[in-house]
Write a protein that holds these residues in place. Structure first.
Motif, PDB file in Angstrom:
ATOM      1  N   ALA A 214      34.870  34.322  51.381  1.00  0.00           N
ATOM      2  CA  ALA A 214      33.597  33.651  51.112  1.00  0.00           C
ATOM      3  C   ALA A 214      33.465  33.246  49.648  1.00  0.00           C
ATOM      4  O   ALA A 214      32.894  32.195  49.331  1.00  0.00           O
ATOM      5  CB  ALA A 214      32.440  34.554  51.522  1.00  0.00           C
ATOM      6  N   ALA A 215      34.009  34.074  48.754  1.00  0.00           N
ATOM      7  CA  ALA A 215      33.886  33.809  47.314  1.00  0.00           C
ATOM      8  C   ALA A 215      34.791  32.682  46.844  1.00  0.00           C
ATOM      9  O   ALA A 215      34.511  32.030  45.838  1.00  0.00           O
ATOM     10  CB  ALA A 215      34.198  35.080  46.526  1.00  0.00           C
ATOM     11  N   LYS A 216      35.893  32.459  47.553  1.00  0.00           N
ATOM     12  CA  LYS A 216      36.860  31.403  47.208  1.00  0.00           C
ATOM     13  C   LYS A 216      37.271  31.451  45.723  1.00  0.00           C
ATOM     14  O   LYS A 216      37.122  30.475  44.988  1.00  0.00           O
ATOM     15  CB  LYS A 216      36.282  30.030  47.545  1.00  0.00           C
ATOM     16  CG  LYS A 216      35.989  29.843  49.028  1.00  0.00           C
ATOM     17  CD  LYS A 216      35.422  28.458  49.332  1.00  0.00           C
ATOM     18  CE  LYS A 216      35.148  28.312  50.822  1.00  0.00           C
ATOM     19  NZ  LYS A 216      34.543  26.974  51.144  1.00  0.00           N
ATOM     20  N   PRO A 217      37.817  32.578  45.286  1.00  0.00           N
ATOM     21  CA  PRO A 217      38.231  32.684  43.885  1.00  0.00           C
ATOM     22  C   PRO A 217      39.503  31.888  43.604  1.00  0.00           C
ATOM     23  O   PRO A 217      40.224  31.498  44.530  1.00  0.00           O
ATOM     24  CB  PRO A 217      38.495  34.183  43.725  1.00  0.00           C
ATOM     25  CG  PRO A 217      38.961  34.612  45.084  1.00  0.00           C
ATOM     26  CD  PRO A 217      38.134  33.794  46.063  1.00  0.00           C
ATOM     27  N   ASP A 218      39.774  31.651  42.327  1.00  0.00           N
ATOM     28  CA  ASP A 218      41.053  31.048  41.941  1.00  0.00           C
ATOM     29  C   ASP A 218      42.192  32.025  42.160  1.00  0.00           C
ATOM     30  O   ASP A 218      43.341  31.622  42.359  1.00  0.00           O
ATOM     31  CB  ASP A 218      41.021  30.637  40.468  1.00  0.00           C
ATOM     32  CG  ASP A 218      40.040  29.518  40.203  1.00  0.00           C
ATOM     33  OD1 ASP A 218      39.730  28.760  41.138  1.00  0.00           O
ATOM     34  OD2 ASP A 218      39.578  29.409  39.048  1.00  0.00           O
ATOM     35  N   ALA A 219      41.882  33.332  42.084  1.00  0.00           N
ATOM     36  CA  ALA A 219      42.906  34.363  42.260  1.00  0.00           C
ATOM     37  C   ALA A 219      42.250  35.695  42.578  1.00  0.00           C
ATOM     38  O   ALA A 219      41.095  35.936  42.199  1.00  0.00           O
ATOM     39  CB  ALA A 219      43.767  34.495  41.011  1.00  0.00           C
ATOM     40  N   LEU A 220      43.002  36.539  43.275  1.00  0.00           N
ATOM     41  CA  LEU A 220      42.621  37.931  43.483  1.00  0.00           C
ATOM     42  C   LEU A 220      43.438  38.786  42.533  1.00  0.00           C
ATOM     43  O   LEU A 220      44.653  38.601  42.424  1.00  0.00           O
ATOM     44  CB  LEU A 220      42.914  38.366  44.920  1.00  0.00           C
ATOM     45  CG  LEU A 220      42.861  39.887  45.179  1.00  0.00           C
ATOM     46  CD1 LEU A 220      41.422  40.402  45.135  1.00  0.00           C
ATOM     47  CD2 LEU A 220      43.519  40.237  46.514  1.00  0.00           C
ATOM     48  N   PHE A 221      42.784  39.736  41.851  1.00  0.00           N
ATOM     49  CA  PHE A 221      43.523  40.773  41.137  1.00  0.00           C
ATOM     50  C   PHE A 221      43.246  42.091  41.834  1.00  0.00           C
ATOM     51  O   PHE A 221      42.089  42.444  42.091  1.00  0.00           O
ATOM     52  CB  PHE A 221      43.112  40.899  39.674  1.00  0.00           C
ATOM     53  CG  PHE A 221      43.653  42.167  39.045  1.00  0.00           C
ATOM     54  CD1 PHE A 221      45.001  42.285  38.759  1.00  0.00           C
ATOM     55  CD2 PHE A 221      42.824  43.257  38.806  1.00  0.00           C
ATOM     56  CE1 PHE A 221      45.528  43.465  38.230  1.00  0.00           C
ATOM     57  CE2 PHE A 221      43.336  44.440  38.265  1.00  0.00           C
ATOM     58  CZ  PHE A 221      44.682  44.537  37.975  1.00  0.00           C
ATOM     59  N   THR A 222      44.316  42.827  42.143  1.00  0.00           N
ATOM     60  CA  THR A 222      44.144  44.105  42.810  1.00  0.00           C
ATOM     61  C   THR A 222      45.183  45.114  42.358  1.00  0.00           C
ATOM     62  O   THR A 222      46.299  44.753  41.965  1.00  0.00           O
ATOM     63  CB  THR A 222      44.212  43.947  44.339  1.00  0.00           C
ATOM     64  OG1 THR A 222      43.895  45.194  44.972  1.00  0.00           O
ATOM     65  CG2 THR A 222      45.603  43.493  44.786  1.00  0.00           C
ATOM     66  N   PHE A 223      44.798  46.370  42.397  1.00  0.00           N
ATOM     67  CA  PHE A 223      45.681  47.514  42.177  1.00  0.00           C
ATOM     68  C   PHE A 223      45.483  48.422  43.387  1.00  0.00           C
ATOM     69  O   PHE A 223      44.418  49.021  43.548  1.00  0.00           O
ATOM     70  CB  PHE A 223      45.314  48.214  40.875  1.00  0.00           C
ATOM     71  CG  PHE A 223      45.737  49.669  40.800  1.00  0.00           C
ATOM     72  CD1 PHE A 223      47.073  50.022  40.806  1.00  0.00           C
ATOM     73  CD2 PHE A 223      44.787  50.686  40.718  1.00  0.00           C
ATOM     74  CE1 PHE A 223      47.464  51.357  40.738  1.00  0.00           C
ATOM     75  CE2 PHE A 223      45.166  52.022  40.639  1.00  0.00           C
ATOM     76  CZ  PHE A 223      46.495  52.364  40.658  1.00  0.00           C
ATOM     77  N   MET A 224      46.470  48.461  44.263  1.00  0.00           N
ATOM     78  CA  MET A 224      46.395  49.280  45.473  1.00  0.00           C
ATOM     79  C   MET A 224      47.742  49.957  45.700  1.00  0.00           C
ATOM     80  O   MET A 224      48.644  49.382  46.311  1.00  0.00           O
ATOM     81  CB  MET A 224      46.036  48.411  46.688  1.00  0.00           C
ATOM     82  CG  MET A 224      44.633  47.862  46.682  1.00  0.00           C
ATOM     83  SD  MET A 224      43.385  49.132  47.004  1.00  0.00           S
ATOM     84  CE  MET A 224      41.908  48.214  46.535  1.00  0.00           C
TER      85      MET A 224
END
Length: 392
Positions: A214-224
């Motif tokens: 829904a947010a449609k970001p330019d990128a996801l950053f994640t640490f999982m």
């Protein structure tokens, strides 16, 4: 693509894989307590850490600094109270000379005082929380990995360099997750659309993926890390979100790629090391590690391997005089060994000063998956808390 251009004294590696065990050597030697999570969904990370250290000792013919090496493998079970009990027993009953290892920062936080207050050296080969990098620095604590914030800031810088303006952030709700958020934001100057913290044992990310879509970001950053990363990557790909650049730390790495496989192809990570680094030490480490354990080593293994080489150099420098704590500390600080990652030295807070790389998941000709360096992002980088350390 998206803007971006881990025995002689050992009785053989095979005998070490069945279960945590005491690896025996001659009586006059050096005893090492090796702490790793070997139970539950995060065990793949601890297995990498354990095998990397044992491979280092194997390369040293079962000795550290010329002394026969005895390695007590301790499964912390990812439970702080269990880790404290087992580590105290290793120090008080088994008389270990040094404690190494630790995947998760909450385990490191739990054992820090019991180990260092016993005047025993603690060398973390993965966890590097900010709490011990600044004013909480300790003369008996070193890490061969990084400050937690630091490696995440590399991805923040890479996102900034790529021109991304809007990012969505998601990490687990514990110290390393909070450090990851802070690290990314320290170098990313664009808009953060949302910051989501999830439980450390979460495996279903459908609600979070809906928010990302829904947010449609330019990128996801994640640490999982570990099992979290396996599930997130699979579900991210299945949700049709792979068109949103997947920027991560310790989410797609050699510990998780065997389970993620094609779902992780092309996804990015940041690290001080990757298996394809071209130097003699790393080529030998990767080739012989794969031959011994039949899987691709990740940063957990590489940093543990380096810790074995670090201990070897320090004990050799003091002539095996383990009781001389001041001399041994000075020898560890010297870091007189060749790292598999190239540049390596300790800063004033006993955290490394080193290079950091943007890496991308690739499939090798033999069908195995690994991360490979794309470009160097930071060179001889000192973590942001070193100036606050008052230890001299």
């Amino acid at each position: 693509m998206n803007g971006f251009g881990r025995r002689t004294a050992l009785a053989g590696a095979a005998g070490l894989l069945a279960a945590p065990a005491l690896v025996r050597a001659q009586a006059a030697g050096v005893k090492v307590g090796l702490v790793a999570v070997l139970t539950g969904p995060q065990a793949a990370l601890g297995t990498q850490l354990r095998d990397g250290f044992l491979q280092g000792v194997k390369h040293l013919d079962g000795r550290l600094g010329g002394l026969p090496a005895e390695v007590l493998v301790i499964d912390d079970e990812l439970r702080p109270e269990v880790a404290v009990t087992k580590v105290r027993a290793a120090i008080e009953r088994d008389k270990v000379d040094v404690v190494v290892g630790v995947v998760f920062s909450n385990i490191l936080a739990a054992i820090m005082r019991p180990v260092t207050e016993a005047n025993t050296f603690l060398i973390s080969t993965n966890a590097g929380p900010s709490t011990f990098a600044g004013r909480g620095c300790n003369p008996f604590f070193f890490t061969t990995s990084y400050n937690n914030d630091q490696v995440h800031s590399v991805m923040g810088q890479a996102a900034q360099d790529a021109g991304y303006k809007r990012a969505f952030l998601m990490t687990p709700n514990y110290q390393a997750g909070r450090d990851a958020m802070a690290g990314f934001k320290s170098r990313f100057k664009g808009e953060v659309l949302d910051e989501i913290y999830v439980p450390l044992n979460q495996l279903d990310f459908s609600a979070e993926l809906a928010k990302i879509a829904a947010a449609k970001p330019d990128a996801l950053f994640t640490f999982m890390p570990g099992g979290l990363g396996v599930n997130l990557v699979r579900q991210y790909r299945q949700a049709g979100l792979a068109n949103i650049p997947f920027l991560s730390t310790f989410t797609v790495d050699e510990a998780t790629l065997p389970a993620q496989q094609d779902a992780a192809l092309g996804f990015y990570s940041a690290a001080p090391w990757a298996p394809n680094m071209d130097n003699p030490q790393n080529r030998r480490f990767v080739t012989e590690f794969e031959a011994a354990y039949n899987y691709v080593p990740g940063s957990y293994a590489a940093q543990s391997y380096d810790s074995a080489m670090l201990l070897d150099s320090a004990i050799r420098r003091v002539g095996g005089r383990l009781a001389d704590k001041d001399a041994l500390r000075t020898a560890i600080r010297a870091a007189d060994f060749r790292s598999v990652r190239g540049n390596f030295k300790f800063g004033a807070n006993h955290y490394p000063v080193q290079d950091f790389w943007l890496c991308q998941v690739a499939k090798r000709p033999d069908g195995k998956f690994q991360t490979e360096t794309v470009r160097k992002v930071l060179e001889n980088d000192t973590d942001p808390y070193a100036a606050e350390c008052r230890m001299r």
